[in-house]
Design a protein around this motif. Structure first.
Motif, PDB file in Angstrom:
ATOM      1  N   ALA A   1       0.836  -1.211   0.000  1.00 52.62           N
ATOM      2  CA  ALA A   1       0.000   0.000   0.000  1.00 52.62           C
ATOM      3  C   ALA A   1       0.869   1.258   0.000  1.00 52.62           C
ATOM      4  N   SER A   2       1.958   1.234   0.773  1.00 54.46           N
ATOM      5  CA  SER A   2       2.864   2.378   0.837  1.00 54.46           C
ATOM      6  C   SER A   2       3.499   2.652  -0.520  1.00 54.46           C
ATOM      7  N   LEU A   3       3.900   1.589  -1.222  1.00 51.67           N
ATOM      8  CA  LEU A   3       4.494   1.751  -2.555  1.00 51.67           C
ATOM      9  C   LEU A   3       3.477   2.351  -3.528  1.00 51.67           C
ATOM     10  N   LEU A   4       2.244   1.869  -3.493  1.00 51.38           N
ATOM     11  CA  LEU A   4       1.207   2.384  -4.392  1.00 51.38           C
ATOM     12  C   LEU A   4       0.936   3.866  -4.129  1.00 51.38           C
ATOM     13  N   VAL A   5       0.919   4.251  -2.852  1.00 52.16           N
ATOM     14  CA  VAL A   5       0.730   5.662  -2.491  1.00 52.16           C
ATOM     15  C   VAL A   5       1.866   6.504  -3.075  1.00 52.16           C
ATOM     16  N   LEU A   6       3.097   6.019  -2.946  1.00 49.73           N
ATOM     17  CA  LEU A   6       4.248   6.744  -3.479  1.00 49.73           C
ATOM     18  C   LEU A   6       4.138   6.917  -4.996  1.00 49.73           C
ATOM     19  N   LEU A   7       3.823   5.825  -5.702  1.00 50.43           N
ATOM     20  CA  LEU A   7       3.769   5.872  -7.164  1.00 50.43           C
ATOM     21  C   LEU A   7       2.680   6.823  -7.654  1.00 50.43           C
ATOM     22  N   VAL A   8       1.529   6.829  -6.975  1.00 47.85           N
ATOM     23  CA  VAL A   8       0.427   7.706  -7.393  1.00 47.85           C
ATOM     24  C   VAL A   8       0.739   9.167  -7.066  1.00 47.85           C
ATOM     25  N   LEU A   9       1.166   9.433  -5.826  1.00 45.42           N
ATOM     26  CA  LEU A   9       1.386  10.822  -5.398  1.00 45.42           C
ATOM     27  C   LEU A   9       2.556  11.482  -6.112  1.00 45.42           C
ATOM     28  N   ALA A  10       3.545  10.684  -6.533  1.00 50.23           N
ATOM     29  CA  ALA A  10       4.725  11.252  -7.187  1.00 50.23           C
ATOM     30  C   ALA A  10       4.383  11.955  -8.496  1.00 50.23           C
ATOM     31  N   PHE A  11       3.212  11.641  -9.073  1.00 45.53           N
ATOM     32  CA  PHE A  11       2.786  12.298 -10.303  1.00 45.53           C
ATOM     33  C   PHE A  11       2.055  13.614 -10.032  1.00 45.53           C
ATOM     34  N   PHE A  12       1.739  13.876  -8.758  1.00 50.45           N
ATOM     35  CA  PHE A  12       0.968  15.066  -8.424  1.00 50.45           C
ATOM     36  C   PHE A  12       1.725  16.036  -7.516  1.00 50.45           C
TER      37      PHE A  12
END
Length: 483
Positions: free
Chosen positions: A155-166
């Protein structure tokens, strides 16, 4: 009653599977950060990681080890410790808010202040489930623990990957760490809530014995982590954020597997050792068994990494990070020694000798600090890495002497548990170097070089494993027939 070896292997099965998955997740995370961040920005990750490590140790207060080590605890004691843990989290939240400007000034990085204030949120949430984690360890509920940690890391990795685009990647990284630590706390509590929940009791006088043990354990962990991270502190302060970025990448690559292998020892070995704390023969059996397993896993990983480090860095992180390859190769020595040192702490805590661990770690902190200060004074990262490796060798030798003193473990017996993994890994590394260099002479694509070298080396190591550990082959064959 199951032997100490079988109990450890049952727990290690789940912890090892979780460690493997989390290692892949975290390597993927740092590969992503290495590609989207500059070298200087990655230096901030090293600074944040250092602060996180020390604050998490303070959050524990040494209580966790005391709960596991004590054979009998009352409801009133556990409830009191739970509320103390929550209170400690609130205090750490406030302290990190107040200290963040000073930490940012120490590193001369003003942007670090806001990042640390954001990070401090996790100390309001993570303590909710921290004590449940220790109670599950004591119950040897490793399947539940491993499942929780795998889910939250993903879950932490998915949060990082999504937020890094914003948003800025470093801000996204800090948010992902808050999600990681807070998520674990909440899920630990949810998993154990039906079995135990705290009572409205705060009997501070009934938990003094936990603090007498925990104080030494807390102090030992603090000085141990200071010794393990003083290189990061000194490099960031005296060599600058770019040098720290290079060093931090190499250090993270080496220590991610080490830190994921470490719970196999601390989470499994400590509670199991504690149940046999008065039987030296059982402790030696468990110690040697765990050492052999750790060597079989870590030797091929780290020795193999050194053999293909240039291709690995270029493929996973990009050409701009090739400058980190020489430092990475040296730090592989540190990684190997740290893995082999891991069971020592579990033995000392199981024997109730947190005091010895504290004195040992304090002495080594002094040695590490002085030696690394000399290293950063040269202004050369390679010198710092070599000095760190040299002091790590000294620390390893002291650890062997301590195990001879505590559980009467002879050096020749210890070395016997390591010779097979060492020979297998060196043969594998020789093969890896030959294949790797051959592919370079053929001017093969770097990705092809890396993948072919890894595949050939893995096949060779597997064949050597089956040849030198025939019992493994027999067990696999029996399982195949039964299925």
């Amino acid at each position: 009653m199951a032997s100490i070896k079988s109990r450890m292997m049952r727990g290690a099965k789940w912890t090892s599977l979780s460690a493997l998955i989390i290692t892949v997740i975290q390597i993927g995370q740092f590969a992503f950060l290495g590609n989207v961040m500059s070298v200087k920005e990655f230096g901030l990750v090293g600074m944040i990681t250092t602060v996180t490590i020390f604050t998490q140790i303070l959050l524990d207060l040494g209580i966790g080890a005391a709960i596991i080590q004590k054979q009998h605890t009352t409801e009133r004691q556990l409830s009191t410790l739970y509320w103390i843990n929550l209170l400690t989290g609130i205090i750490l939240f406030c302290l990190l808010l107040l200290a963040s400007p000073m930490i940012a000034a120490f590193y001369a990085r003003p942007e670090l202040e806001g990042l640390l204030k954001l990070l401090s949120i996790m100390f309001l949430i993570a303590p909710i489930g921290q004590q449940y984690q220790y109670m599950m360890q004591k119950d040897l509920a490793f399947k539940t623990l491993s499942t929780i940690e795998t889910i939250v890391n993903l879950a932490s990795l998915l949060v990082l990957l999504v937020l890094a685009f914003f948003m800025n990647p470093i801000v996204a990284y800090v948010v992902s760490q808050v999600v990681l630590q807070s998520g674990k706390g909440l899920l630990y509590a949810a998993a154990y809530w039906k079995k135990w929940r705290p009572s409205p009791v705060f009997a501070i006088g009934e938990v003094k014995e936990f603090f007498s043990f925990g104080a030494f354990q807390l102090a030992s962990r603090l000085v141990n982590r200071a010794g393990s991270n003083i290189d990061m502190i000194l490099i960031g302060r005296f060599l600058g954020v770019e040098a720290l970025g290079i060093y931090s990448l190499a250090y993270q690559i080496v220590t991610i597997p080490v830190l994921k292998i470490n719970p196999i020892v601390t989470r499994v070995a400590f509670p199991v050792f504690s149940k046999s704390q008065h039987d030296h023969s059982l402790l030696r059996e468990g110690f040697l068994s765990m050492t052999n397993v750790l060597a079989l896993i870590s030797f091929p990983l780290l020795i193999g990494l050194a053999a293909v480090s240039d291709s690995f860095i270029e493929v996973v992180f990009g050409e701009k990070w090739l400058v980190a390859v020489p430092v990475l190769n040296i730090l592989c020595i540190v990684g190997l020694l740290r893995v082999l040192m891991n069971p020592n702490g579990s033995i000392l805590l199981a024997k109730g000798r947190a005091d010895i661990a504290f004195y040992w770690d304090s002495g080594m902190l002094l040695v590490y600090g002085c030696a690394l200060y000399v290293g950063v004074s040269t202004g050369d990262l390679m010198t710092v890495a070599w000095i760190y490796s040299g002091v790590s060798v000294l620390n390893f030798i002291v650890g062997r002497w301590l195990m001879a003193y505590i559980i009467q473990l002879e050096m020749k017996v210890y070395m016997k548990s390591l010779w097979k993994p060492a020979v297998m890994s060196l043969l594998m590394a020789a093969c890896a170097v030959a294949v790797h260099q051959g592919m370079k002479l053929m001017s093969a694509d770097v990705l092809l070089q890396f993948l072919l070298t890894v595949c050939v080396s893995a096949i060779l190591y597997s064949l050597l494993l089956l040849n030198m550990y025939p019992q493994v082959a027999g067990k696999l064959l029996r399982r195949g027939r039964s299925s």
